[in-house]
Design a protein around this motif. Structure first.
Motif, mmCIF file in Angstrom:
data_model
loop_
_atom_site.group_PDB
_atom_site.id
_atom_site.type_symbol
_atom_site.label_atom_id
_atom_site.label_comp_id
_atom_site.label_asym_id
_atom_site.label_seq_id
_atom_site.Cartn_x
_atom_site.Cartn_y
_atom_site.Cartn_z
ATOM 1 N N LYS A 19 44.360 55.404 37.189
ATOM 2 C CA LYS A 19 44.491 54.518 38.414
ATOM 3 C C LYS A 19 44.943 52.872 37.979
ATOM 4 O O LYS A 19 45.367 52.237 38.704
ATOM 5 N N MET A 20 44.523 52.694 36.519
ATOM 6 C CA MET A 20 44.715 51.402 35.930
ATOM 7 C C MET A 20 46.116 51.346 35.653
ATOM 8 O O MET A 20 46.399 50.013 34.953
ATOM 9 N N LYS A 23 48.481 48.010 35.875
ATOM 10 C CA LYS A 23 47.545 46.978 36.310
ATOM 11 C C LYS A 23 47.194 46.332 35.215
ATOM 12 O O LYS A 23 46.985 46.704 34.040
ATOM 13 N N VAL A 25 44.408 44.872 32.662
ATOM 14 C CA VAL A 25 43.149 45.227 32.135
ATOM 15 C C VAL A 25 42.589 44.479 31.488
ATOM 16 O O VAL A 25 43.321 43.504 30.465
ATOM 17 N N ARG A 36 43.487 41.108 26.902
ATOM 18 C CA ARG A 36 43.956 41.423 28.234
ATOM 19 C C ARG A 36 45.562 41.732 28.230
ATOM 20 O O ARG A 36 46.115 41.138 27.394
ATOM 21 N N SER A 80 38.072 47.534 31.592
ATOM 22 C CA SER A 80 37.698 47.095 32.895
ATOM 23 C C SER A 80 39.322 46.579 33.646
ATOM 24 O O SER A 80 40.178 45.978 32.974
ATOM 25 N N SER A 81 39.308 47.027 34.744
ATOM 26 C CA SER A 81 40.332 46.440 35.498
ATOM 27 C C SER A 81 40.223 44.956 36.012
ATOM 28 O O SER A 81 39.125 44.511 36.324
ATOM 29 N N GLU A 82 41.052 44.041 35.677
ATOM 30 C CA GLU A 82 40.828 42.705 36.200
ATOM 31 C C GLU A 82 40.591 42.423 37.413
ATOM 32 O O GLU A 82 40.189 41.587 37.760
ATOM 33 N N GLU A 83 41.109 43.475 38.306
ATOM 34 C CA GLU A 83 40.959 43.346 39.741
ATOM 35 C C GLU A 83 39.444 43.400 40.209
ATOM 36 O O GLU A 83 38.781 42.896 40.966
ATOM 37 N N ALA A 84 38.778 44.437 39.443
ATOM 38 C CA ALA A 84 37.365 44.528 39.431
ATOM 39 C C ALA A 84 36.604 43.540 39.141
ATOM 40 O O ALA A 84 35.391 43.204 39.742
ATOM 41 N N ALA A 86 37.601 40.292 39.146
ATOM 42 C CA ALA A 86 37.849 39.312 40.112
ATOM 43 C C ALA A 86 36.813 39.150 41.512
ATOM 44 O O ALA A 86 36.462 40.089 41.819
#
Length: 86
Positions: A19-20, A23, A25, A36, A80-84, A86
Motif C-alpha cells: 500500500k506504500m 508514496k 516513506v 526518506r 512509516s508512511s509519511e502520510e501517517a 503528518a
C-alpha cells in the motif's frame, strides 16, 4: 470467549508495504540513520528501492540527497508512511 475471538488479526508486513508503493516513506535504519524517499519497489526480504532518497538529520531536515538507493531489509528497524506521520 474462545482464543480465536481474542486474537488480534494483524496484516502481513508485505501487504502493508504494497500500500506504500509510489508514496513517500521514512525508514529508520540501524546505526541511527533515517532516510526518506518514494518507495519504488520491495521484495519478500523487505529490501527497498527508494527514489528521491535523502538522509535526514535529528530534526527531520534533509542532510544528504542520494537519488535512487537500495536499502537491505536486514538494516531496517521500521518503515512509516509519511502520510501517517503528518
Amino acid at each position: 470467549m474462545s482464543n480465536k475471538a481474542q486474537q488480534l488479526k494483524l496484516p502481513s508486513p508485505l501487504k502493508v508495504l504494497s500500500k506504500m508503493v509510489n508514496k513517500v516513506v521514512v525508514a529508520r535504519l540501524k546505526g541511527d540513520v533515517v532516510v526518506r524517499g518514494v518507495l519504488s519497489i520491495y521484495d519478500s526480504c523487505m529490501n527497498l528501492v527508494l527514489d528521491n532518497a535523502e538522509e535526514l538529520d535529528k530534526v527531520g531536515n534533509a542532510k544528504m540527497r542520494y537519488g535512487r538507493i537500495l536499502i537491505r531489509g536486514s538494516q531496517i528497524i521500521y518503515i512509516s508512511s509519511e502520510e501517517a506521520a503528518a
